[in-house]
Each structure stands twice: as C-alpha cells, then as structure tokens.
Motif scaffolding. Structure first.
Motif, mmCIF file in Angstrom:
data_model
loop_
_atom_site.group_PDB
_atom_site.id
_atom_site.type_symbol
_atom_site.label_atom_id
_atom_site.label_comp_id
_atom_site.label_asym_id
_atom_site.label_seq_id
_atom_site.Cartn_x
_atom_site.Cartn_y
_atom_site.Cartn_z
ATOM 1 N N MET A 34 -1.016 -35.955 -32.393
ATOM 2 C CA MET A 34 -0.605 -37.333 -32.177
ATOM 3 C C MET A 34 -1.850 -38.194 -31.957
ATOM 4 O O MET A 34 -2.896 -37.685 -31.556
ATOM 5 N N GLY A 35 -1.694 -39.478 -32.178
ATOM 6 C CA GLY A 35 -2.852 -40.335 -31.995
ATOM 7 C C GLY A 35 -2.491 -41.765 -31.641
ATOM 8 O O GLY A 35 -1.349 -42.186 -31.794
ATOM 9 N N TRP A 36 -3.490 -42.473 -31.148
ATOM 10 C CA TRP A 36 -3.387 -43.911 -30.905
ATOM 11 C C TRP A 36 -4.410 -44.624 -31.790
ATOM 12 O O TRP A 36 -5.563 -44.193 -31.885
ATOM 13 N N PHE A 37 -3.966 -45.706 -32.389
ATOM 14 C CA PHE A 37 -4.811 -46.530 -33.228
ATOM 15 C C PHE A 37 -4.697 -47.971 -32.750
ATOM 16 O O PHE A 37 -3.772 -48.327 -32.024
ATOM 17 N N GLY A 42 -8.964 -59.493 -38.013
ATOM 18 C CA GLY A 42 -10.170 -59.505 -38.817
ATOM 19 C C GLY A 42 -10.928 -58.197 -38.866
ATOM 20 O O GLY A 42 -12.013 -58.128 -39.448
ATOM 21 N N LYS A 43 -10.359 -57.158 -38.261
ATOM 22 C CA LYS A 43 -11.043 -55.867 -38.238
ATOM 23 C C LYS A 43 -10.160 -54.789 -38.855
ATOM 24 O O LYS A 43 -8.951 -54.920 -38.908
ATOM 25 N N GLU A 44 -10.805 -53.708 -39.270
ATOM 26 C CA GLU A 44 -10.069 -52.587 -39.818
ATOM 27 C C GLU A 44 -9.406 -51.787 -38.695
ATOM 28 O O GLU A 44 -9.839 -51.831 -37.543
ATOM 29 N N ARG A 45 -8.370 -51.058 -39.078
ATOM 30 C CA ARG A 45 -7.706 -50.200 -38.108
ATOM 31 C C ARG A 45 -8.675 -49.152 -37.578
ATOM 32 O O ARG A 45 -9.457 -48.574 -38.338
ATOM 33 N N GLU A 46 -8.616 -48.922 -36.283
ATOM 34 C CA GLU A 46 -9.526 -47.989 -35.626
ATOM 35 C C GLU A 46 -8.717 -46.869 -34.978
ATOM 36 O O GLU A 46 -7.780 -47.120 -34.227
ATOM 37 N N ARG A 47 -9.106 -45.646 -35.262
ATOM 38 C CA ARG A 47 -8.495 -44.505 -34.591
ATOM 39 C C ARG A 47 -9.212 -44.348 -33.253
ATOM 40 O O ARG A 47 -10.412 -44.082 -33.219
ATOM 41 N N ILE A 48 -8.509 -44.464 -32.154
ATOM 42 C CA ILE A 48 -9.189 -44.480 -30.870
ATOM 43 C C ILE A 48 -9.015 -43.202 -30.068
ATOM 44 O O ILE A 48 -9.863 -42.863 -29.248
ATOM 45 N N ALA A 49 -7.923 -42.470 -30.279
ATOM 46 C CA ALA A 49 -7.721 -41.242 -29.525
ATOM 47 C C ALA A 49 -6.724 -40.347 -30.243
ATOM 48 O O ALA A 49 -5.764 -40.842 -30.832
ATOM 49 N N ASP A 89 -11.167 -55.051 -26.366
ATOM 50 C CA ASP A 89 -10.044 -54.121 -26.516
ATOM 51 C C ASP A 89 -8.775 -54.833 -26.971
ATOM 52 O O ASP A 89 -7.763 -54.175 -27.251
ATOM 53 N N THR A 90 -8.815 -56.156 -27.048
ATOM 54 C CA THR A 90 -7.661 -56.920 -27.505
ATOM 55 C C THR A 90 -7.301 -56.530 -28.924
ATOM 56 O O THR A 90 -8.132 -56.589 -29.833
ATOM 57 N N ALA A 91 -6.051 -56.080 -29.116
ATOM 58 C CA ALA A 91 -5.612 -55.589 -30.424
ATOM 59 C C ALA A 91 -4.137 -55.229 -30.353
ATOM 60 O O ALA A 91 -3.545 -55.197 -29.272
ATOM 61 N N MET A 92 -3.570 -54.945 -31.518
ATOM 62 C CA MET A 92 -2.251 -54.330 -31.595
ATOM 63 C C MET A 92 -2.469 -52.828 -31.570
ATOM 64 O O MET A 92 -3.278 -52.303 -32.352
ATOM 65 N N TYR A 93 -1.786 -52.160 -30.685
ATOM 66 C CA TYR A 93 -1.951 -50.721 -30.523
ATOM 67 C C TYR A 93 -0.744 -49.987 -31.101
ATOM 68 O O TYR A 93 0.407 -50.355 -30.842
ATOM 69 N N TYR A 94 -1.032 -48.931 -31.857
ATOM 70 C CA TYR A 94 0.008 -48.152 -32.523
ATOM 71 C C TYR A 94 -0.126 -46.685 -32.157
ATOM 72 O O TYR A 94 -1.234 -46.149 -32.099
ATOM 73 N N CYS A 95 1.007 -46.022 -31.948
ATOM 74 C CA CYS A 95 0.978 -44.572 -31.878
ATOM 75 C C CYS A 95 1.355 -44.019 -33.248
ATOM 76 O O CYS A 95 2.038 -44.689 -34.036
ATOM 77 N N ALA A 96 0.887 -42.832 -33.521
ATOM 78 C CA ALA A 96 1.113 -42.220 -34.824
ATOM 79 C C ALA A 96 1.229 -40.714 -34.687
ATOM 80 O O ALA A 96 0.681 -40.125 -33.742
ATOM 81 N N ALA A 97 1.923 -40.117 -35.634
ATOM 82 C CA ALA A 97 2.157 -38.674 -35.604
ATOM 83 C C ALA A 97 1.824 -38.048 -36.952
ATOM 84 O O ALA A 97 1.909 -38.704 -38.000
ATOM 85 N N THR A 98 1.459 -36.794 -36.895
ATOM 86 C CA THR A 98 1.170 -36.035 -38.117
ATOM 87 C C THR A 98 2.224 -34.957 -38.321
ATOM 88 O O THR A 98 3.128 -34.792 -37.501
ATOM 89 N N ASP A 99 2.072 -34.217 -39.375
ATOM 90 C CA ASP A 99 2.906 -33.043 -39.613
ATOM 91 C C ASP A 99 2.139 -31.762 -39.303
ATOM 92 O O ASP A 99 2.574 -30.672 -39.673
#
Length: 131
Positions: A34-37, A42-49, A89-99
């Motif tokens: 699992m991860g947080w992005f 104006g910036k590219e999506r960043e994988r943060i954890a 750190d201001t941004a939209m934060y997303y969680c994401a999942a893998t298989d």
C-alpha cells in the motif's frame, strides 16, 4: 477490485500534525503493498510512503523523519501520520493499493529493482498547511 476512501485532511498551521486514514473495502488490505501519494498544484504526483504486506516501509526524502505510514489489516485501514508539517506539504493526498505483497520487484537479468504498479486509488483528501 479494491475500493478506498481517504479522510483526515484539513487545514493546519506550519509545525502542526494531521493523521490521514484510508478505509479499504472488506478484506482487501491484507497481503498488499500500500502507499500514499500526493499531488501539489503545478507539480507531478509524488510517491511519499509505501508499506508492504510484512510492514516494511519506505519514504521519500521530502517526508522522511516527519511522516509515518502504518496499516491495520484487521480494520482494513491504512494510515499516514504527518508531523512537523510545512507549507510545501500542501497537496491532495491519495492512498493506493497494488496487487502485490512486496512494494519492490526486480528484473533479475538486468539487476534492476523497481516499485510495483499501484492499480487502485482513493479519491483523495486535501491537506493545506499555512505558514
């Protein structure tokens, strides 16, 4: 199919803390990397954890030492504890999942490691940090 809903975003002053949660559909969190992005204007999506199924974590340099990713498989919930927040750190934060269980895979013949693909995404939660 993995469905996820983030919560916990909001506005906070610099130096403050927030805890994001990501509630996944029943029995879908266990056994997955699992991860947080985040995406800032104006910036590219960043994988943060990221955190794999065994609890091994990895962080972007921009958040290392300030953010902590964790998971509670019994509650089907992923967390991101954010401390010492900065305006950047201001941004939209997303969680994401893998298989996959592990967040890293390898092309043995090339001796190359890479982060596995994240196939499922939440809708995001906004974090705004003021100075």
């Amino acid at each position: 199919q993995v469905q996820m809903v983030e919560s916990g975003g909001g506005s906070v002053q610099s130096g403050g803390s927030l805890r994001l949660s990501c509630a996944a559909s029943a029995n879908t969190l266990s056994g997955r990397c699992m991860g947080w992005f985040r995406t800032a204007p104006g910036k590219e999506r960043e994988r943060i954890a990221t955190i794999d199924s065994d609890g091994i974590t990895s962080y972007a340099d921009s958040v290392k030492g300030r953010f902590t990713i964790s998971r509670d498989n019994a509650k089907n919930t992923l967390y991101l504890q954010m401390n010492s927040l900065k305006p950047e750190d201001t941004a939209m934060y997303y969680c994401a999942a893998t298989d996959a269980e592990a967040c890293m895979s390898a092309i043995q013949a090339l001796g190359v490691m890479y982060v596995v693909r994240f196939n499922y995404w939440g809708q995001g939660t906004q974090v705004t940090v003021s100075s």
